[in-house]
Design a protein around this motif. Structure first.
Motif, mmCIF file in Angstrom:
data_model
loop_
_atom_site.group_PDB
_atom_site.id
_atom_site.type_symbol
_atom_site.label_atom_id
_atom_site.label_comp_id
_atom_site.label_asym_id
_atom_site.label_seq_id
_atom_site.Cartn_x
_atom_site.Cartn_y
_atom_site.Cartn_z
ATOM 1 N N LYS A 99 118.855 61.326 98.421
ATOM 2 C CA LYS A 99 118.896 60.273 97.458
ATOM 3 C C LYS A 99 117.048 59.641 97.590
ATOM 4 N N LYS A 100 116.528 59.574 98.613
ATOM 5 C CA LYS A 100 115.354 59.243 98.856
ATOM 6 C C LYS A 100 114.292 60.200 98.380
ATOM 7 N N TYR A 101 114.815 61.362 98.038
ATOM 8 C CA TYR A 101 113.720 62.379 97.473
ATOM 9 C C TYR A 101 114.476 62.829 96.001
ATOM 10 N N LYS A 102 114.474 62.056 95.326
ATOM 11 C CA LYS A 102 115.452 62.173 93.891
ATOM 12 C C LYS A 102 114.740 63.442 93.182
ATOM 13 N N GLY A 103 116.051 64.224 92.673
ATOM 14 C CA GLY A 103 115.748 65.540 92.109
ATOM 15 C C GLY A 103 115.954 66.715 93.220
ATOM 16 N N SER A 104 116.183 66.720 94.540
ATOM 17 C CA SER A 104 116.258 67.566 95.333
ATOM 18 C C SER A 104 117.817 67.480 95.888
ATOM 19 N N ALA A 105 118.005 68.535 96.090
ATOM 20 C CA ALA A 105 119.413 68.882 96.923
ATOM 21 C C ALA A 105 119.591 70.029 97.724
ATOM 22 N N ILE A 106 120.515 70.225 98.733
ATOM 23 C CA ILE A 106 120.476 71.071 99.513
ATOM 24 C C ILE A 106 122.225 71.406 99.529
ATOM 25 N N GLY A 107 122.481 72.646 99.951
ATOM 26 C CA GLY A 107 123.911 72.832 100.280
ATOM 27 C C GLY A 107 124.136 74.578 100.171
ATOM 28 N N GLY A 108 125.357 75.082 100.250
ATOM 29 C CA GLY A 108 125.666 76.306 100.241
ATOM 30 C C GLY A 108 126.984 76.607 99.755
ATOM 31 N N ASP A 109 126.801 77.853 99.006
ATOM 32 C CA ASP A 109 128.158 78.445 98.505
ATOM 33 C C ASP A 109 128.744 79.211 99.747
ATOM 34 N N LEU A 110 130.073 78.835 100.221
ATOM 35 C CA LEU A 110 130.468 79.359 101.557
ATOM 36 C C LEU A 110 131.209 80.544 101.161
ATOM 37 N N LEU A 111 130.613 81.529 100.510
ATOM 38 C CA LEU A 111 131.064 82.664 100.350
ATOM 39 C C LEU A 111 131.023 84.118 101.142
ATOM 40 N N PRO A 112 131.930 84.672 101.767
ATOM 41 C CA PRO A 112 131.831 86.169 102.574
ATOM 42 C C PRO A 112 130.717 86.992 102.066
ATOM 43 N N ALA A 113 130.794 87.167 100.530
ATOM 44 C CA ALA A 113 130.006 88.072 100.077
ATOM 45 C C ALA A 113 128.535 87.867 100.079
ATOM 46 N N LEU A 114 128.029 86.709 100.031
ATOM 47 C CA LEU A 114 126.555 86.030 100.156
ATOM 48 C C LEU A 114 126.230 86.166 101.710
ATOM 49 N N LEU A 115 127.152 86.000 102.726
ATOM 50 C CA LEU A 115 126.990 86.325 104.073
ATOM 51 C C LEU A 115 126.529 87.887 104.210
ATOM 52 N N GLY A 116 127.321 88.460 103.582
ATOM 53 C CA GLY A 116 127.160 90.063 103.859
ATOM 54 C C GLY A 116 126.039 90.635 103.251
ATOM 55 N N VAL A 117 125.695 90.162 101.906
ATOM 56 C CA VAL A 117 124.498 90.387 101.348
ATOM 57 C C VAL A 117 123.178 90.087 102.008
ATOM 58 N N GLY A 118 123.278 89.090 102.791
ATOM 59 C CA GLY A 118 122.120 88.544 103.659
ATOM 60 C C GLY A 118 121.779 89.466 104.617
ATOM 61 N N TYR A 119 123.004 89.913 105.273
ATOM 62 C CA TYR A 119 122.902 90.843 106.437
ATOM 63 C C TYR A 119 122.369 92.050 106.125
ATOM 64 N N ILE A 120 122.756 92.627 104.900
ATOM 65 C CA ILE A 120 122.494 93.951 104.431
ATOM 66 C C ILE A 120 120.733 94.023 104.007
ATOM 67 N N CYS A 121 120.660 92.837 103.250
ATOM 68 C CA CYS A 121 119.196 92.808 102.796
ATOM 69 C C CYS A 121 118.294 92.435 104.121
ATOM 70 N N GLY A 122 118.420 91.925 105.074
ATOM 71 C CA GLY A 122 117.780 91.422 106.195
ATOM 72 C C GLY A 122 116.928 90.167 106.046
#
Length: 654
Positions: free
Chosen positions: A205-228
């Motif tokens: 809220k104090k930094y309007k326009g910004s946001a953080i979060g995550g799509d909690l998906l197994p495939a994305l975790l796997g992609v990150g591991y494979i890519c490094g």
């Protein structure tokens, strides 16, 4: 070159040319088709979700060994090799199809007078795959045999090593299946039953326009591991630039202004609407520039490769075709097959091809097939600039169609169709060359492998066509569930040339950002993709990269063998995570289109039946709210991450 040739002549494959063992059997064909469909469908889903696909060769080889050696008690490395040859075709075909074809579905959703049929997509997809194989076959002797010592083909060589070390197949296959099973259960509970959320986000809220979060998906975790971690970090950096720099700047200076292409005052836009209205176009400009820069930097190698390949074709006739390991499909067969495929493309109802467009496809297709076949041998398939080749094809075809007076929606569809065929040709040619390198090392029959590639392309082509229709019907391309980033980019390119109605200021901002990254010596494409996608996609990917970094670093303190083992285990488990989520995602898409009386679809019905949100019992409602909380989603995803760490350290049992 002479040295390479002499060494190639001395090379002895694992299975000698005079030895005959089972290769193309009913078992190998059936398993190969199943894996081609599975990995093709899963990669299509993954590519539409995050804009990238992962190699299926090694997972297919490992699964094949687990099934053939351990369960069926058969012992033929050539059977295993043919399974992975057929199975890996699905991944490359998926990459070419999902990079382009969803653009047509998006135009249909926008109300444009575009048309596409199941038959048209199947024909285009399969034709592109078959042409890619046919264009590569004459290059096999020159690239795979005569330059065996000089062109490494990293993925093909690695896959051969996995096949030769087949005694580890049972244990390694169990890791892949474990990942597939865990991801399937996780995906079904999160998205199917909505027991816990599959995405969390928090606005600042104090930094309007910004946001953080995550799509909690197994495939994305796997992609990150494979890519490094390195590549994952570049993607995350692009997300940080968008969500913590550009979007807050828009909020700070935009005020109540309504700036096209948005239709809502900027002050009333939440972060995701800012991303949808503005950042996507900036990201598209950056990704397009990154693809063109990659292609431009490769131009000297591309030209040299093409010239060398054409020159080397003159010497292929001297090979001894009496040996089993030297037998290719004949040039006569290749010529007839190319003519037949062109005739099918010309005569299939609903396809916008004519003689000039077919000539364009053959010229670009043959050129990029020869380039791709050699480049993947030098720099690996992951560094093959297929998207840059597709963009170049789309630019040329769009300008040509526009100059010919075909600038409307029909011309736009025709440009995408041309780009689709060429993109698939380039992707499949690279995959075929890697597979033939694997076959050369283990002692496979080239002609049998080439037929296997045809089988894989046809099977996965039909499956991917069905998956495209299914996913579009369930969620629609360009939606939050399926961003289809690469296809969205191709859509922007074609619209930009044809109608000139894009927010060019935003596109050129993205191009300028890409140029700055290039000047700084940073890899443009990973950062640009992170800029184009929501930061919620990049966050779990960088987490997967961090897991690989820490387990690899810890294992390296012991010895190199321990390091290699944890990396390989993690890659196999991650491949299972990706395949499991993709398959369940497709099943849930089917649920999305099955009507149930009183509910919008069967997916909604099973989700509500698994929850107590509508219960009259306050305790049950309280439990339901706990299950639906973001905290539970984060905890569950962290447990999934711990499972990845655990399987990285799983010991093999021979």
């Amino acid at each position: 070159m002479k040295k390479a040739n002499s060494n190639a002549n001395e090379f002895k494959p694992f299975i000698s040319a005079d030895k005959i063992i089972p290769e193309m059997t009913f078992t190998s064909i059936l398993l190969g088709i199943i894996l081609a469909v599975v990995f093709g469908a899963a990669n299509a889903y993954l590519g539409l979700k995050v804009g990238m696909t992962v190699s299926a060769s090694i997972p297919a080889a490992v699964i094949s060994m687990g099934l053939i050696r351990v369960i069926l008690k058969r012992d033929s490395i050539l059977e295993n090799n043919l399974v992975q040859t057929i199975g890996s075709a699905g991944e490359s075909l998926a990459a070419g199809a999902i990079f382009t074809l969803p653009a047509i579905f998006m135009w249909i959703k926008e109300g444009k007078d575009a048309h596409i049929s199941f038959l048209a997509i199947a024909v285009v997809t399969i034709a592109g795959g078959l042409l890619g194989i046919l264009f590569m076959i004459p290059l096999r002797t020159a690239l795979i045999v005569k330059e065996h010592e000089t062109i490494p083909y990293p993925e093909g060589t690695a896959c051969a090593e996995v096949l030769i070390a087949g005694e580890t197949g049972g244990s390694a296959a169990s890791i892949v299946f474990s990942g597939l099973g865990i991801a399937s259960i996780y995906k079904f509970f999160s998205e199917g039953l909505t027991i816990f959320p599959q995405s969390v986000s928090f606005s600042i809220k104090k930094y309007k326009g910004s946001a953080i979060g995550g799509d909690l998906l197994p495939a994305l975790l796997g992609v990150g591991y494979i890519c490094g971690l390195k590549i994952a970090s570049y993607m995350f950096a692009g997300g940080v630039l968008a969500w913590f720099v550009l979007m807050p700047l828009l909020s700070l200076f935009g005020g109540n202004a309504i700036i096209a292409p948005g239709s809502t005052p900027i002050s009333q836009c939440d972060p995701f609407l800012l991303w949808k209205n503005y950042i996507k176009y900036i990201g598209a400009g950056a990704v397009a520039a990154g693809g063109i820069i990659s292609l431009a930097k490769s131009t000297p190698l591309i030209i040299r490769t093409f010239v060398d390949n054409i020159a080397s074709l003159k010497n292929t006739s001297s090979s001894d075709n009496s040996l089993r390991t030297n037998r290719d499909l004949s040039i006569k067969f290749i010529g007839i097959a190319v003519v037949v495929i062109c005739a099918v493309l010309l005569l299939t109802p609903g396809l916008p091809f004519n003689i000039p467009t077919l000539i364009l496809i053959l010229v670009f297709g043959f050129f990029f097939a020869t380039v791709s076949s050699r480049m993947v041998g030098l720099v690996g398939s992951s560094n093959n600039p297929v998207s840059g080749m597709a963009i170049a094809t789309l630019l040329v075809s769009s300008f040509a169609l526009k100059e010919a007076g075909n600038a409307g929606i029909n011309g736009m569809v025709a440009a995408i169709m041309i780009g689709t065929v060429v993109c698939i040709i380039a992707a499949i040619a690279g995959d075929t060359s890697q597979d033939l390198k694997t076959g050369y090392i283990v002692g496979a029959t080239p002609r049998t492998q080439q037929i296997g590639e045809f089988i894989g392309v046809i099977a996965s082509g039909l499956a991917i066509t069905g998956v495209l229709y299914l996913l579009d019907k369930a969620w629609g391309f360009g939606s939050k569930e399926l961003a289809a980033p690469q296809a969205g980019l191709m859509k922007v390119v074609v619209e930009g040339v044809m109608s000139n109605n894009l927010p060019w200021t935003l596109v050129f901002i993205g191009i300028s950002i890409a140029v700055v990254f290039e000047i700084l010596g940073l890899p443009v494409l990973p950062i640009a993709i992170g800029l184009y996608l929501p930061i919620t996609t990049s966050t779990p990917i960088v987490l997967g990269g961090l897991v690989r970094y820490f387990v690899e670093k810890r294992a390296a303190k012991k010895n190199e063998e321990a390091k290699e083992e944890v990396v390989t285990n993690g890659i196999l488990y991650s491949s299972g995570l990706i395949a499991g989520e993709g398959l369940v995602g497709i099943i849930l898409a089917i649920f999305q289109i099955i009507p149930v009386k009183g509910y919008s679809n069967f997916a909604e019905y099973i989700a509500l039946q698994s929850r107590f949100a509508n219960s009259s019992n306050s305790t049950l409602r309280f439990i339901s709210n706990i299950f639906a909380s973001d905290i539970l989603g984060i905890i569950t995803f962290l447990l999934l991450t711990l499972s990845l760490v655990a399987f990285c350290h799983k010991k093999k049992h021979n």
